[in-house]
Design a protein around this motif. Structure first.
Motif, PDB file in Angstrom:
ATOM      1  N   TYR A 124      90.854-105.490  46.706  1.00 26.88           N
ATOM      2  CA  TYR A 124      90.219-106.217  47.809  1.00 26.88           C
ATOM      3  C   TYR A 124      88.739-105.855  47.934  1.00 26.88           C
ATOM      4  CZ  TYR A 124      94.690-107.847  49.726  1.00 26.88           C
ATOM      5  OH  TYR A 124      95.907-108.478  49.920  1.00 26.88           O
ATOM      6  N   ALA A 125      88.364-104.667  47.480  1.00 27.76           N
ATOM      7  CA  ALA A 125      86.970-104.223  47.598  1.00 27.76           C
ATOM      8  C   ALA A 125      86.024-105.068  46.749  1.00 27.76           C
ATOM      9  CB  ALA A 125      86.862-102.752  47.195  1.00 27.76           C
ATOM     10  N   GLU A 126      86.572-105.864  45.832  1.00 24.59           N
ATOM     11  CA  GLU A 126      85.742-106.729  44.995  1.00 24.59           C
ATOM     12  C   GLU A 126      85.428-108.052  45.677  1.00 24.59           C
ATOM     13  OE1 GLU A 126      87.606-107.154  41.202  1.00 24.59           O
ATOM     14  OE2 GLU A 126      87.819-104.981  40.896  1.00 24.59           O
ATOM     15  N   ASN A 127      85.998-108.268  46.850  1.00 28.23           N
ATOM     16  CA  ASN A 127      85.760-109.519  47.585  1.00 28.23           C
ATOM     17  C   ASN A 127      84.545-109.326  48.493  1.00 28.23           C
ATOM     18  OD1 ASN A 127      85.731-111.736  49.281  1.00 28.23           O
ATOM     19  ND2 ASN A 127      87.946-111.753  49.620  1.00 28.23           N
ATOM     20  N   PRO A 128      83.408-109.984  48.216  1.00 25.57           N
ATOM     21  CA  PRO A 128      82.196-109.763  49.014  1.00 25.57           C
ATOM     22  C   PRO A 128      82.298-110.284  50.444  1.00 25.57           C
ATOM     23  CG  PRO A 128      81.868-111.543  47.433  1.00 25.57           C
ATOM     24  CD  PRO A 128      83.188-110.913  47.088  1.00 25.57           C
ATOM     25  N   ALA A 129      83.305-111.116  50.702  1.00 26.65           N
ATOM     26  CA  ALA A 129      83.511-111.558  52.084  1.00 26.65           C
ATOM     27  C   ALA A 129      84.092-110.435  52.931  1.00 26.65           C
ATOM     28  CB  ALA A 129      84.438-112.774  52.114  1.00 26.65           C
ATOM     29  N   LEU A 130      84.714-109.468  52.269  1.00 27.01           N
ATOM     30  CA  LEU A 130      85.371-108.369  52.971  1.00 27.01           C
ATOM     31  C   LEU A 130      84.604-107.052  52.880  1.00 27.01           C
ATOM     32  CD1 LEU A 130      89.046-109.075  51.838  1.00 27.01           C
ATOM     33  CD2 LEU A 130      88.180-109.196  54.192  1.00 27.01           C
ATOM     34  N   PHE A 131      84.022-106.793  51.701  1.00 23.81           N
ATOM     35  CA  PHE A 131      83.364-105.503  51.485  1.00 23.81           C
ATOM     36  C   PHE A 131      82.003-105.703  50.837  1.00 23.81           C
ATOM     37  CE2 PHE A 131      87.893-104.593  51.569  1.00 23.81           C
ATOM     38  CZ  PHE A 131      87.955-103.498  52.433  1.00 23.81           C
ATOM     39  N   LEU A 132      81.093-104.800  51.191  1.00 17.99           N
ATOM     40  CA  LEU A 132      79.754-104.793  50.617  1.00 17.99           C
ATOM     41  C   LEU A 132      79.457-103.407  50.047  1.00 17.99           C
ATOM     42  CD1 LEU A 132      77.734-106.524  53.491  1.00 17.99           C
ATOM     43  CD2 LEU A 132      78.480-107.568  51.334  1.00 17.99           C
ATOM     44  N   PRO A 133      78.515-103.319  49.105  1.00 17.60           N
ATOM     45  CA  PRO A 133      78.058-101.981  48.717  1.00 17.60           C
ATOM     46  C   PRO A 133      77.535-101.260  49.963  1.00 17.60           C
ATOM     47  CG  PRO A 133      77.234-103.640  47.190  1.00 17.60           C
ATOM     48  CD  PRO A 133      77.840-104.383  48.345  1.00 17.60           C
ATOM     49  N   LEU A 185      93.300-110.269  54.697  1.00 22.56           N
ATOM     50  CA  LEU A 185      93.500-108.849  54.418  1.00 22.56           C
ATOM     51  C   LEU A 185      94.684-108.330  55.238  1.00 22.56           C
ATOM     52  CD1 LEU A 185      92.060-106.601  52.769  1.00 22.56           C
ATOM     53  CD2 LEU A 185      90.932-105.917  54.902  1.00 22.56           C
ATOM     54  N   PRO A 186      95.651-107.695  54.595  1.00 20.96           N
ATOM     55  CA  PRO A 186      96.811-107.170  55.338  1.00 20.96           C
ATOM     56  C   PRO A 186      96.380-106.225  56.460  1.00 20.96           C
ATOM     57  CG  PRO A 186      97.208-107.075  52.976  1.00 20.96           C
ATOM     58  CD  PRO A 186      95.768-107.429  53.143  1.00 20.96           C
ATOM     59  N   ASP A 187      97.166-106.209  57.530  1.00 21.65           N
ATOM     60  CA  ASP A 187      96.800-105.423  58.709  1.00 21.65           C
ATOM     61  C   ASP A 187      96.592-103.945  58.388  1.00 21.65           C
ATOM     62  OD1 ASP A 187      96.971-107.725  60.163  1.00 21.65           O
ATOM     63  OD2 ASP A 187      98.874-107.238  61.143  1.00 21.65           O
TER      64      ASP A 187
END
Length: 212
Positions: free
Chosen positions: A100-109, A136-138
């Motif tokens: 999930y960390a590769e999804n820029p809508a969810l995570f940023l550097p 994203l799961p709870d």
């Protein structure tokens, strides 16, 4: 610069009000965070007294009380602006959900360490909305947010990273820690005076937010 008793009192009340009782909205990047900090430090820092008698005066004027408990400026900044005072975390810390960390809508550097990631939100409410919208799961949502805020920068790290853009930040930490500012509880009178003095330096907000 007004170094009179009244001038010092107004500066102390405005500084405490702005940095202890308010949160700037729409701070969406580091340059805006730098700007907010400069606006809330620079007009007041040279007029803040290191003498305890100055805070006794505030109590005598019923502007504030000096409580036993204290608030740490580092914690205040981290709580109000968590996205800008975190070192982020390794994607691997999400375990089997690290993809999930590769999804820029969810995570940023992470803003202070590009080798890490952080939640793509400026606060918990926004993060909850963003993560739900993107499926994203709870449990991952809560884990990611907890990892983000648990990686809060230390005071020394904040000073090191922010001082090139906020040159009086170290002075602000010193003033907060070395005086009763950290213990100050503003009364309605103190809030009104702090608010009025802050307005002279460009602060814009209705006093009714804090006083009915």
């Amino acid at each position: 610069m007004d170094h009179s008793e009244g001038g010092r009192s107004c500066a102390e009340l405005a500084f405490c009000f702005l940095n202890g009782r308010t949160r700037a909205l729409n701070v969406v990047n580091l340059p805006l965070m730098y700007s907010v900090l400069n606006e809330r430090i620079n007009p007041y820092i040279d007029n803040i007294s290191r003498s305890h008698s100055s805070y006794t005066y505030l109590e005598a004027q019923r502007c504030a009380t000096v409580s036993i408990g204290e608030r740490n400026l580092r914690d205040i900044l981290g709580e109000e602006y968590p996205a800008f005072f975190t070192g982020g975390f390794l994607a691997a810390q999400l375990g089997v959900h690290s993809g999930y960390a590769e999804n820029p809508a969810l995570f940023l550097p992470a803003v202070h360490n590009p080798a890490h990631v952080q939640a793509n939100a400026t606060d918990k409410e926004t993060w909850d909305q963003v993560s739900k919208t993107n499926g994203l799961p709870d449990d991952v949502r809560e884990t990611a947010w907890n990892l983000t805020i648990s990686a809060r920068l230390s005071q020394d790290e904040i000073i090191e990273k922010f001082s090139p853009h906020v040159p009086r930040l170290s002075d602000a930490f010193d003033a907060w820690q070395e005086t009763p500012l950290k213990n100050l509880q503003l009364t309605t009178v103190g809030i009104a005076i702090g608010h009025a003095h802050a307005r002279k330096s460009g602060f814009v907000a209705d006093l009714g937010i804090w006083i009915d």
